[in-house]
Write an enzyme that holds these catalytic residues in place. Structure first.
Site, PDB file in Angstrom:
ATOM      1  CG  ASP A   3      11.439   1.749  -1.472  1.00 52.55           C
ATOM      2  OD1 ASP A   3      10.340   1.164  -1.295  1.00 52.55           O
ATOM      3  OD2 ASP A   3      11.512   2.942  -1.796  1.00 52.55           O
ATOM      4  CG  HIS A  31      13.733   6.965  -4.514  1.00 58.32           C
ATOM      5  ND1 HIS A  31      12.896   5.932  -4.149  1.00 58.32           N
ATOM      6  CD2 HIS A  31      13.049   8.110  -4.262  1.00 58.32           C
ATOM      7  CE1 HIS A  31      11.748   6.442  -3.703  1.00 58.32           C
ATOM      8  NE2 HIS A  31      11.820   7.762  -3.755  1.00 58.32           N
ATOM      9  CG  HIS A  65      13.044   9.772   0.542  1.00 59.33           C
ATOM     10  ND1 HIS A  65      11.998  10.529   1.044  1.00 59.33           N
ATOM     11  CD2 HIS A  65      12.570   9.197  -0.588  1.00 59.33           C
ATOM     12  CE1 HIS A  65      10.946  10.394   0.264  1.00 59.33           C
ATOM     13  NE2 HIS A  65      11.267   9.607  -0.744  1.00 59.33           N
ATOM     14  CD  GLN A  75       8.745  14.821  -0.365  1.00 58.95           C
ATOM     15  OE1 GLN A  75       8.616  15.950  -0.842  1.00 58.95           O
ATOM     16  NE2 GLN A  75       9.451  14.581   0.728  1.00 58.95           N
ATOM     17  CG  ASN A 112      10.210  11.790  -6.255  1.00 60.83           C
ATOM     18  OD1 ASN A 112      10.664  12.086  -7.349  1.00 60.83           O
ATOM     19  ND2 ASN A 112       9.823  10.554  -5.964  1.00 60.83           N
TER      20      ASN A 112
HETATM   21  P1  AMP Z   1       8.682   9.030  -2.437  1.00 60.58           P
HETATM   22  O1  AMP Z   1       7.501   8.678  -3.302  1.00 60.58           O
HETATM   23  O2  AMP Z   1       9.833   9.612  -3.209  1.00 60.58           O
HETATM   24  O3  AMP Z   1       8.279   9.870  -1.260  1.00 60.58           O
HETATM   25  O4  AMP Z   1       9.222   7.641  -1.908  1.00 60.58           O
HETATM   26  C1  AMP Z   1       8.820   7.046  -0.713  1.00 60.58           C
HETATM   27  C2  AMP Z   1       9.357   5.639  -0.735  1.00 60.58           C
HETATM   28  O5  AMP Z   1       9.344   5.142   0.595  1.00 60.58           O
HETATM   29  C3  AMP Z   1       8.562   4.641  -1.588  1.00 60.58           C
HETATM   30  O6  AMP Z   1       9.423   4.079  -2.576  1.00 60.58           O
HETATM   31  C4  AMP Z   1       8.095   3.599  -0.572  1.00 60.58           C
HETATM   32  O7  AMP Z   1       8.111   2.292  -1.102  1.00 60.58           O
HETATM   33  C5  AMP Z   1       9.107   3.761   0.541  1.00 60.58           C
HETATM   34  N1  AMP Z   1       8.662   3.370   1.862  1.00 60.58           N
HETATM   35  C6  AMP Z   1       7.546   3.778   2.510  1.00 60.58           C
HETATM   36  N2  AMP Z   1       7.483   3.238   3.735  1.00 60.58           N
HETATM   37  C7  AMP Z   1       8.616   2.488   3.884  1.00 60.58           C
HETATM   38  C8  AMP Z   1       9.140   1.686   4.932  1.00 60.58           C
HETATM   39  N3  AMP Z   1       8.506   1.542   6.103  1.00 60.58           N
HETATM   40  N4  AMP Z   1      10.323   1.064   4.727  1.00 60.58           N
HETATM   41  C9  AMP Z   1      10.981   1.198   3.571  1.00 60.58           C
HETATM   42  N5  AMP Z   1      10.541   1.955   2.540  1.00 60.58           N
HETATM   43  C10 AMP Z   1       9.370   2.578   2.687  1.00 60.58           C
END
Ligand code: AMP
Ligand code: ZN
Length: 136
Positions: free
Chosen positions: A32, A103, A101, A95, A88
């Site tokens: 992440d 975590h 995805h 989300q 999420n």
């Molecule tokens: P969510 O809030 O559960 O949708 O989590 C999305 C996650 O994606 C967050 O923890 C972000 O830090 C992560 N994220 C967004 N863009 C990228 C990226 N390009 N590479 C790696 N992680 C990312």
């Protein structure tokens, strides 16, 4: 199936760089870019599914079995003290990227990662009423 506007599809396509820690025919696991803790990683299906509601039971099972396996491997490799597995669905849940995805969040005693919720009071009647509503 891929979604042209989806950042995680761009990652699984190789259009956007990522740091990949595991890959197989169905999933890519990346670090992440806004980590809650050292080693915070994301399990991404290579195909686009918006959230768990769109994921088949078979893919869901595979994703969570992979989460368990990686939690074990990451715990050994990072010597972490605990582990959060967070997933999420929909904006209301937090989300922000609408490609399913999971975590993987290694936890260390006294780290500052926050995974939690506000605890509310509830009566016995309210609990019974909810249980009735959820009586599948
Ligand atoms: P969510 O809030 O559960 O949708 O989590 C999305 C996650 O994606 C967050 O923890 C972000 O830090 C992560 N994220 C967004 N863009 C990228 C990226 N390009 N590479 C790696 N992680 C990312
Ligand atoms: Zn996608």
């Amino acid at each position: 199936m891929k979604n042209n506007d989806c950042i995680f599809c761009k990652i699984t396509n190789g259009e956007i760089p990522s740091v990949t820690i595991y890959e197989d025919e169905l999933f890519q696991v990346i670090l992440d870019r806004g980590p809650a803790s050292k080693g915070h990683a994301l399990i991404l299906p290579k195909q686009h599914y918006e959230d768990i509601y769109e994921l088949s039971e078979e893919m869901t099972a595979k994703a969570f079995v992979l989460a368990k396996k990686l939690a074990e491997k990451m715990t050994k490799a990072l010597s972490c003290d605990g582990f959060n597995i967070v997933q999420n669905n929909k904006e209301a849940s937090g989300q922000t990227v609408f490609h399913f995805h999971i975590h993987l969040i290694p936890r260390f005693i006294n780290d500052d990662a926050k995974v939690g919720w506000t605890v509310h009071d509830i009566t016995e009647e309210e609990m019974q009423s909810i249980a009735k509503q959820l009586n599948f």
